[in-house]
Design a protein around this motif. Sequence first.
Motif, PDB file in Angstrom:
ATOM      1  N   GLY A  75       2.215   1.204   1.645  1.00 45.84           N
ATOM      2  CA  GLY A  75       2.607  -0.132   1.202  1.00 45.84           C
ATOM      3  C   GLY A  75       1.516  -1.151   1.486  1.00 45.84           C
ATOM      4  O   GLY A  75       0.407  -0.808   1.898  1.00 45.84           O
ATOM      5  N   GLU A  76       1.828  -2.410   1.256  1.00 43.74           N
ATOM      6  CA  GLU A  76       0.846  -3.482   1.421  1.00 43.74           C
ATOM      7  C   GLU A  76       0.986  -4.147   2.787  1.00 43.74           C
ATOM      8  O   GLU A  76       2.046  -4.656   3.143  1.00 43.74           O
ATOM      9  N   LEU A  77      -0.109  -4.129   3.539  1.00 46.17           N
ATOM     10  CA  LEU A  77      -0.137  -4.748   4.861  1.00 46.17           C
ATOM     11  C   LEU A  77      -0.686  -6.160   4.747  1.00 46.17           C
ATOM     12  O   LEU A  77      -1.699  -6.391   4.075  1.00 46.17           O
ATOM     13  N   ALA A  78      -0.026  -7.096   5.401  1.00 47.56           N
ATOM     14  CA  ALA A  78      -0.440  -8.498   5.365  1.00 47.56           C
ATOM     15  C   ALA A  78      -1.367  -8.805   6.542  1.00 47.56           C
ATOM     16  O   ALA A  78      -1.271  -8.196   7.615  1.00 47.56           O
ATOM     17  N   TYR A  79      -2.237  -9.764   6.319  1.00 47.87           N
ATOM     18  CA  TYR A  79      -3.166 -10.194   7.374  1.00 47.87           C
ATOM     19  C   TYR A  79      -2.385 -10.872   8.498  1.00 47.87           C
ATOM     20  O   TYR A  79      -1.486 -11.682   8.261  1.00 47.87           O
ATOM     21  N   VAL A  80      -2.737 -10.550   9.741  1.00 49.66           N
ATOM     22  CA  VAL A  80      -2.083 -11.156  10.907  1.00 49.66           C
ATOM     23  C   VAL A  80      -3.037 -12.072  11.654  1.00 49.66           C
ATOM     24  O   VAL A  80      -2.776 -13.261  11.825  1.00 49.66           O
ATOM     25  N   GLU A  81      -4.176 -11.528  12.093  1.00 50.90           N
ATOM     26  CA  GLU A  81      -5.100 -12.356  12.866  1.00 50.90           C
ATOM     27  C   GLU A  81      -6.458 -11.673  13.007  1.00 50.90           C
ATOM     28  O   GLU A  81      -6.617 -10.482  12.760  1.00 50.90           O
ATOM     29  N   GLU A  82      -7.418 -12.488  13.444  1.00 51.43           N
ATOM     30  CA  GLU A  82      -8.767 -11.994  13.706  1.00 51.43           C
ATOM     31  C   GLU A  82      -8.810 -11.345  15.077  1.00 51.43           C
ATOM     32  O   GLU A  82      -8.122 -11.755  16.013  1.00 51.43           O
ATOM     33  N   ILE A  83      -9.624 -10.314  15.212  1.00 50.96           N
ATOM     34  CA  ILE A  83      -9.908  -9.696  16.500  1.00 50.96           C
ATOM     35  C   ILE A  83     -11.325 -10.086  16.884  1.00 50.96           C
ATOM     36  O   ILE A  83     -12.279  -9.775  16.162  1.00 50.96           O
TER      37      ILE A  83
END
Length: 245
Positions: A176-184
């Motif tokens: 499926g499609e994963l959404a952006y969460v945050e920068e590492i």
Amino acid sequence: MKSKWIPVILAALVLAGCGSDSTEQVNKEVDGEVQESSASAKMDISKSNFSKIFAEGTYPADIMTLGLTAELSGKMEKITGKMQMAIAENEVWYSETLASLEEGEAFPYDEKLGLTEEEYDFLLQADQHLQFGKIGESEITITRADEQPTILNPSSAIVRELTISEDGNTIHSDVGELAYVEEIVASDQQTITGRWNGHFYRIGDENSQQVVQISIGKFEDRDEKIMYIELFEQGQEQQFEFFVF
């Protein structure tokens, strides 16, 4: 030759359900939660430029794990075996104590756990003994179309194909499609893996039957990439995979 690396999932080692600080600490070390300057990075891996850092080709990949050496694993197995037997004999007490804890509160030491205080401290501090070790080899192939890289990873049991959007906002995958969460952002807290910069994506939430998370990026001191994949399924033990390529 038998590998010296013994995979470890902390939730299975520390008293399940108590939201231990050691599990949270490992996640911080892997993802680099502390925000520090990434000015020393050799290339721009900001979200808008992220898809550009993946060049076409087939790359050797090391399959890695967080684990204990065989010696420490043997010690851990003995301790957890003793504790499991003691909990079975004191099941009502254990369940009542566990239910009384606040979220994130560590289970307090008690002789009913069947351990000495020293053994229990070793169990709670398992993350301090974890090491990043190679357990296998594979190949990862990257293709590009319309400025979007597709990463083919046939050795993965969780996500075998993923495409990073040109703007870095999503990852389309075979789950499926994963959404952006945050920068590492590279941090000295990444003591287990070494410093790396990247981005974190997720599909699903706390109400989902299944949650998949992908942390992917580049080591700060070399051109190798790292990918950390996690799978959470309701009623199942967490699964995780590391690939360095």
